[in-house]
Write an enzyme that holds these catalytic residues in place. Structure first.
Site, PDB file in Angstrom:
ATOM      1  N   GLY A  91      35.458  56.545  33.453  1.00 54.55           N
ATOM      2  CA  GLY A  91      35.333  57.626  34.431  1.00 54.55           C
ATOM      3  C   GLY A  91      34.619  58.845  33.865  1.00 54.55           C
ATOM      4  N   SER A 225      37.059  54.102  37.283  1.00 56.14           N
ATOM      5  CA  SER A 225      37.426  53.731  35.909  1.00 56.14           C
ATOM      6  C   SER A 225      38.334  52.509  35.916  1.00 56.14           C
ATOM      7  CB  SER A 225      38.153  54.916  35.273  1.00 56.14           C
ATOM      8  OG  SER A 225      38.647  54.554  34.012  1.00 56.14           O
ATOM      9  N   THR A 263      23.478  47.953  24.963  1.00 57.23           N
ATOM     10  CA  THR A 263      23.867  46.578  25.296  1.00 57.23           C
ATOM     11  C   THR A 263      25.159  46.606  26.113  1.00 57.23           C
ATOM     12  OG1 THR A 263      22.814  45.776  23.303  1.00 57.23           O
ATOM     13  CG2 THR A 263      24.468  44.325  24.297  1.00 57.23           C
ATOM     14  N   CYS A 352      45.535  63.722  29.715  1.00 65.18           N
ATOM     15  CA  CYS A 352      44.602  64.520  28.921  1.00 65.18           C
ATOM     16  C   CYS A 352      45.207  65.855  28.540  1.00 65.18           C
ATOM     17  CB  CYS A 352      43.325  64.784  29.698  1.00 65.18           C
ATOM     18  SG  CYS A 352      42.816  63.409  30.681  1.00 65.18           S
TER      19      CYS A 352
HETATM   20  N1  PLP Z   1      38.996  61.501  36.850  1.00 64.97           N
HETATM   21  C1  PLP Z   1      40.308  61.395  37.125  1.00 64.97           C
HETATM   22  C2  PLP Z   1      40.836  61.889  38.438  1.00 64.97           C
HETATM   23  C3  PLP Z   1      41.177  60.826  36.181  1.00 64.97           C
HETATM   24  O1  PLP Z   1      42.479  60.728  36.437  1.00 64.97           O
HETATM   25  C4  PLP Z   1      40.643  60.370  34.942  1.00 64.97           C
HETATM   26  C5  PLP Z   1      41.521  59.823  33.888  1.00 64.97           C
HETATM   27  O2  PLP Z   1      42.586  60.348  33.616  1.00 64.97           O
HETATM   28  C6  PLP Z   1      39.246  60.486  34.720  1.00 64.97           C
HETATM   29  C7  PLP Z   1      38.485  61.054  35.704  1.00 64.97           C
HETATM   30  C8  PLP Z   1      38.620  60.011  33.446  1.00 64.97           C
HETATM   31  O3  PLP Z   1      38.529  58.611  33.407  1.00 64.97           O
HETATM   32  P1  PLP Z   1      38.414  57.837  31.998  1.00 64.97           P
HETATM   33  O4  PLP Z   1      39.776  57.864  31.391  1.00 64.97           O
HETATM   34  O5  PLP Z   1      37.998  56.451  32.363  1.00 64.97           O
HETATM   35  O6  PLP Z   1      37.390  58.531  31.191  1.00 64.97           O
END
Ligand code: PLP
Length: 410
Positions: A91, A225, A263, A352
């Site tokens: 994502g 994602s 790749t 995060c």
């Molecule tokens: N956007 C949202 C709403 C998410 O919840 C997350 C992941 O926590 C992401 C983006 C980022 O995705 P990724 O973990 O695949 O980088």
């Protein structure tokens, strides 16, 4: 190195114990457990389709076929054309590609972007990057339920607005954003000005939980994602509307039609394709089972903790898989660890932000006081969640919350 055998990684016993201790996994917004069929597909791809998809020999062609099938599965899930799907490392990369890529490709047409305060850090940080690059960014507020007002989006659009980016489902409280209204505002603005203006939708928390149709949403770009819907980590996709140009984030061999070099992660992509097929089945079955599980959890929490406050909407604007609560007086981070020690996995906010001392920017944007933010717990489900897990979580939650609140009062 306690619990680790030198050079061999965690011992099998440790892994087994961890597995046994998972009584209730309710942290599916952070990540999901890969489905057994996904694991099998990944292993099969690593064994069988290990060729480089760019190689002209039989093994290369086999890998290319596997990637093509996965692309078709992802496109089918989203009602998109396979050529619109660009595989990424997840994502975060999809979002960065969309925002930075559009800004770089069209910067002569406009240098203003619009987003909201409760977006994922990937969006907010990419927007800050654009600011450093000479763009002006309007960050709209969200209301007490984490929702953006489409009228505010409409009012924020200017003749030089090039980009708008909004999430479909908020990852911390599960608010389903009024993206159709936002898309209409962007479309009408584009028609009125005759200038390019693109809408990117972060659908990372929506795909696999709600029906998401790229065409019906009216978005120009959409990010998803794999690991949020029982696929592998480190793989995702950016869906790009017809005629939308962007400058690739990664330059190199020109894979993915020149839109993402490197790749291809064939096993990851194959796993994502398998997850997309499974998700299509879950989405077709409708969200009623998931909603019922969420309802059971919400009712159970309200019954046990009358002072707990559900965050975000509690109607059809609530995603079927996320329920966040403030438990007044509860030290949230301590609670996450105490629950985890008893096999119940939840989170304080987005994955995060949980390891950072800063309180969640989403909950602050919704108007919560920092003390309340620190007392919030997020429970997130998936189509693989079982009723038993909800009941176990409730049973474990009751004494843990009571004990930690009593300790915090001392
Ligand atoms: N956007 C949202 C709403 C998410 O919840 C997350 C992941 O926590 C992401 C983006 C980022 O995705 P990724 O973990 O695949 O980088």
């Amino acid at each position: 190195m306690r619990g680790l055998r030198a050079g061999a990684g965690p011992g099998l016993t440790a892994v087994k114990q961890l597995k046994r201790r998972t009584e209730a996994y309710l942290d599916n917004a952070a990540t999901t457990r890969p489905h057994a069929a996904v694991v099998a597909a990944v292993v099969e791809a690593m064994r069988g389709a290990f060729g480089n998809p760019s190689s002209p020999h039989a093994l290369g062609l086999e890998a290319e076929r596997a990637v093509k099938a996965a692309r078709e599965a992802v496109a089918a899930l989203l009602g998109a054309h396979p050529d619109q799907v660009v595989f990424t490392s997840g994502g975060t990369e999809a979002i960065n590609t969309a925002l930075k890529g559009i800004a770089a490709a069209y910067r002569r047409e406009g240098r203003h972007a619009v987003t909201a305060a409760a977006e994922h850090p990937a969006t907010l940080a990419a927007m800050r990057h654009l600011e450093e690059d000479g763009f002006e960014v309007t960050v709209l507020p969200v209301d007490g339920q984490g929702l953006v007002d489409p009228a505010a989006v409409r009012a924020a659009l200017r003749p030089d607005t090039l980009l708008a980016s909004f999430m479909l489902v908020n990852n911390e409280v599960g608010s389903v954003q009024p993206v159709a209204g936002i898309a209409a505002a962007v479309r009408e603005h584009r028609q009125a000005t005759g200038r390019p203006c693109f809408l990117h939708v972060d659908a990372v928390q929506a795909v696999g939980r709600l029906p998401v149709s790229f065409a019906q949403l009216g978005a120009d770009l959409l990010s998803l994602s794999g690991h949020k819907f029982h696929g592998p980590k480190g793989v995702g996709a950016l869906v790009v509307g017809e005629g939308v140009r962007f400058r690739p984030l990664l330059a190199g061999g020109g894979q993915e039609g020149g839109r993402r070099s490197g790749t291809e992660n064939v096993p990851g992509i194959v796993g994502l394709g398998k997850a997309a097929k499974l998700a299509a089945g879950w989405v077709a079955a409708g969200p009623s089972e998931l909603r019922a599980l969420r309802g059971r959890l919400v009712a159970g929490i309200r019954e046990r903790f009358p002072d707990a406050r559900l965050l975000g909407p509690d109607d059809e604007r609530a995603a079927p898989h996320i329920a966040s609560f403030v438990f007044p007086g509860l030290p949230g981070e301590v609670a996450v660890r105490a629950l985890g020690a008893r096999g119940v996995y939840v989170s304080t906010g987005s994955a995060c932000s949980t390891r950072k001392p800063d309180p969640s920017h989403v909950l602050l944007a919704m108007g919560l006081a920092p003390g309340e933010v620190r007392s919030a717990l997020r429970f997130s489900l998936s189509p693989m969640t079982e009723e038993r897990e909800i009941d176990t979580a409730l049973a474990v939650l009751e004494p843990v919350v009571a004990e930690l609140r009593a300790l915090a009062r001392r």
